[in-house]
Design an enzyme around this catalytic site. Structure first.
Site, PDB file in Angstrom:
ATOM      1  N   HIS A 112       8.396  -6.534 -55.628  1.00 47.85           N
ATOM      2  CA  HIS A 112       8.006  -5.954 -54.338  1.00 47.85           C
ATOM      3  C   HIS A 112       9.144  -6.082 -53.319  1.00 47.85           C
ATOM      4  O   HIS A 112       9.565  -5.087 -52.699  1.00 47.85           O
ATOM      5  CB  HIS A 112       6.753  -6.684 -53.837  1.00 47.85           C
ATOM      6  CG  HIS A 112       6.236  -6.215 -52.519  1.00 47.85           C
ATOM      7  ND1 HIS A 112       5.146  -5.391 -52.395  1.00 47.85           N
ATOM      8  CD2 HIS A 112       6.646  -6.466 -51.243  1.00 47.85           C
ATOM      9  CE1 HIS A 112       4.908  -5.138 -51.117  1.00 47.85           C
ATOM     10  NE2 HIS A 112       5.799  -5.799 -50.399  1.00 47.85           N
ATOM     11  N   GLU A 113       9.680  -7.294 -53.174  1.00 49.20           N
ATOM     12  CA  GLU A 113      10.724  -7.514 -52.178  1.00 49.20           C
ATOM     13  C   GLU A 113      12.033  -6.823 -52.565  1.00 49.20           C
ATOM     14  O   GLU A 113      12.789  -6.378 -51.692  1.00 49.20           O
ATOM     15  CB  GLU A 113      10.948  -9.016 -51.959  1.00 49.20           C
ATOM     16  CG  GLU A 113       9.716  -9.773 -51.457  1.00 49.20           C
ATOM     17  CD  GLU A 113       9.096  -9.200 -50.188  1.00 49.20           C
ATOM     18  OE1 GLU A 113       9.801  -8.474 -49.460  1.00 49.20           O
ATOM     19  OE2 GLU A 113       7.904  -9.468 -49.939  1.00 49.20           O
TER      20      GLU A 113
ATOM     21  N   HIS B 177      15.549  -0.159 -50.724  1.00 47.93           N
ATOM     22  CA  HIS B 177      15.239   0.879 -49.729  1.00 47.93           C
ATOM     23  C   HIS B 177      16.167   0.704 -48.516  1.00 47.93           C
ATOM     24  O   HIS B 177      16.783   1.666 -48.042  1.00 47.93           O
ATOM     25  CB  HIS B 177      13.775   0.757 -49.322  1.00 47.93           C
ATOM     26  CG  HIS B 177      13.265   1.885 -48.492  1.00 47.93           C
ATOM     27  ND1 HIS B 177      11.990   1.889 -47.960  1.00 47.93           N
ATOM     28  CD2 HIS B 177      13.834   3.045 -48.066  1.00 47.93           C
ATOM     29  CE1 HIS B 177      11.791   2.994 -47.273  1.00 47.93           C
ATOM     30  NE2 HIS B 177      12.905   3.711 -47.311  1.00 47.93           N
TER      31      HIS B 177
END
Length: 599
Positions: free
Chosen positions: A388-389, A395
């Site tokens: 997730h991180e 991004h």
């Protein structure tokens, strides 16, 4: 008892490379000393932005330079403060940073009113005379879009100066929650003792030993109960300051003010709550299945995290996590894989818990490179937290690389999409690569939990936050009684009659840091829905979807409004459809889990 180490005992390879920001505290202090000089540079442009195209362009370039400076300066003190919240030196640095940010914000306060005063005709002439200004056109248009909510120079200066006060509820909550609160350790039936911390709490609720789950649940909420009046006062202060700024800026409500920052229609927020309400039956089915599979007469709130398919002995090292992530995300191409390796090999990540370390996990998209805070445990939850991180990190990295400074920082509405898309891709990879019925059931159990905790739970949080805000707007009082009563009713609505309503859960609001992030939590649920849609496109459509995802979403920063960016990548969040589709997947997973466990 599991040992939690002091910061100095953690090997350097398990710590983030904070020295990539500053080699020493002394170097950071030198930058701190330049703040007055930078404010003078900014203020030299006051009253001059409409003089010429070159003046406006020069000012916007200075704004970029200071943005890059602050990115490095603030990240150092904030990350150092999070390494050990008990370290008063770095808490002091953090306070100095907040003061510096407010000072610089005050210096910039003249800019928006002056930009608004430039006529459309004159601004168009500026674009013709200085074509480089078009780099800032999206930014300038966004300011002018908010014309009704931007005040005079003097008023903007006062609001900017009040920024440090507005930060106080979050700061106070953080210190109370992370530094001051401690919880009694608990024992299992064999006498083994476990520390209860923010980082260990969920893993304790995932234990097969129900007595440990119950004891941890009671230990945690015993402490929150002792501080409930203070917690309610902090929450009330947060809602009051949001209401103050919204009213001062002529917004209909704090919700409108918060969402307007990202150019998101408040109907998106209401669509989420309405769609989840319309599909609450799926959650009730899930609860009934959980009660059945756990074989309990009463399903308690502390049973909600226990695996319906026990697999407590499954230990997942950080090395295994890294390998699984790289394999799962290989569908995104060699360039994405190379960036993953760079992050894993060059200490972007602060991996393990230490005494005083900030709880939870996050990614901070610093320009030198992202910094990721984890409190890694050797379990599936930590594996998914890591992927997730890393989604956040890449991004940020790609947006910083592909966009000019002014457009590089993607807005909060899309912040959870890349991270959750990574989770969905990892889940699909793990499901695809197991033939073991029990393992598949265990993974589906985890996937169901993602839907429960992200789509339903975060929507419940969003509804609570909205109700708290509306209470302040209506002149009602937020205290421990009203906050607990509101939360109690939402628990009943979202979980139905098949869960025993343990009274301690009414205090859960008191431990949620995101209630201090200004209507942030709804974006976990909308982001999850968008991410499920994007992951399905990537897996079913292949290269065209991958290309659109990387080029039109991951690299887009804030070059367009967030709903348009997602629409370019193939997901329309102005409608209920992505949420409805995600909820249908939840329904289908419940049915599959029921079939897998029917015998």
């Amino acid at each position: 008892m599991e040992e939690i180490k002091n910061r100095k005992e953690i090997p350097i390879e398990h710590k983030w490379a904070i020295e990539d920001l500053f080699a020493s505290d002394e170097d950071w202090k030198k930058d701190l000393e330049t703040i007055p000089e930078k404010c003078s540079e900014i203020e030299a442009y006051s009253g001059k932005l409409s003089e010429s195209a070159d003046t406006l362009l020069s000012f916007l370039k200075l704004q970029d330079e200071i943005s890059v400076f602050l990115d490095r300066f603030a990240n150092y003190s904030m990350r150092k403060a999070d390494e050990d919240t008990k370290n008063t030196t770095y808490q002091g640095y953090k306070d100095q940073t907040m003061g510096a940010l407010v000072t610089i914000s005050s210096a910039f306060s003249f800019a928006e009113p002056e930009i608004l005063s430039i006529s459309d005709t004159l601004l168009e002439e500026f674009y013709q005379k200085a074509p480089e200004l078009k780099t800032y056109q999206r930014y300038l248009n966004d300011i002018r879009r908010k014309k009704a909510h931007i005040l005079s120079n003097a008023e903007e200066k006062i609001l900017a100066a009040a920024g440090e006060l507005a930060q106080s509820p979050d700061d106070i909550f953080g210190l109370l929650n992370n530094a001051d609160m401690t919880f009694d350790s608990v024992s299992d039936i064999e006498g083994n003792r476990y520390p209860v911390t923010h980082a260990t709490f969920i893993s304790l609720l995932q234990k097969n030993d129900r007595s440990v789950r119950k004891a941890a649940f009671e230990s945690l909420y015993k402490t929150y109960d002792a501080h409930k009046n203070t917690s309610a006062a902090i929450l009330s202060a947060q809602m009051k300051q949001l209401n103050f700024f919204a009213k001062t800026r002529n917004y209909e409500s704090p919700l409108h003010a918060a969402l307007d920052v990202n150019n998101v229609n408040p109907q998106v927020y209401h669509n989420l709550i309405e769609t989840v309400h319309e599909n609450m039956e799926y959650m009730y089915r899930y609860v009934r299945l959980r009660k059945k599979l756990l074989k309990v007469d009463e399903l308690h709130m502390y049973d909600l995290y226990a695996p319906m398919i026990p697999n407590e002995d499954r230990s997942i090292s950080f090395e295994e996590t890294k390998n699984n992530i790289k394999n799962a995300l290989s569908v995104l191409g060699d360039d994405y894989a190379a960036l993953l390796d760079e992050g894993f090999c060059n200490r972007w990540i602060d991996i393990y818990e230490n005494i005083g370390k900030r709880s939870g996990a996050y990614s901070c998209g610093c320009r030198v490179h992202p910094f990721i805070l984890l409190n890694y445990k050797n379990n599936l939850d930590s594996e998914f937290t890591t992927v997730h991180e890393m989604g956040h990190a890449l991004h940020s990295y790609l947006s910083n690389q592909k966009q000019p400074v002014i457009d590089s920082d993607y807005v909060i509405f899309v912040a959870e999409v890349a991270s959750t898309c990574n989770e969905a891709l990892l889940m699909q990879y793990l499901l695809k690569n197991t033939t073991d019925k029990k393992e598949r059931s265990y993974l589906i159990n985890y996937f169901l939990e993602q839907f429960r905790t992200t789509l339903y739970r975060q929507t419940m949080f969003a509804e609570f936050e909205l109700k708290m805000s509306q209470m302040i707007q209506n002149g009602e009082s937020i205290n421990s009684e009203t906050a607990c009563k509101t939360y109690h009713d939402l628990i009943d609505l979202y979980f139905g009659n098949d869960v025993f309503h343990d009274p301690q859960i009414d205090l859960e609001w008191a431990r949620i840091p995101h209630f201090y992030y200004n209507f942030y939590v709804y974006q976990y649920a909308t982001g999850f829905s968008a991410a499920i849609a994007l992951s399905q496109k990537i897996l079913t459509e292949g290269e065209p979807a991958v290309k659109a995802y990387k080029e039109l979403f991951l690299s887009a920063g804030c070059s367009k409004d967030p709903v348009s960016i997602l629409k370019d990548a193939g997901v329309d969040m102005s409608t209920k459809k992505p949420i409805e589709d995600a909820l249908k997947m939840f329904r289908d997973l419940i049915a599959e889990m029921g079939a897998l466990t029917s015998n």
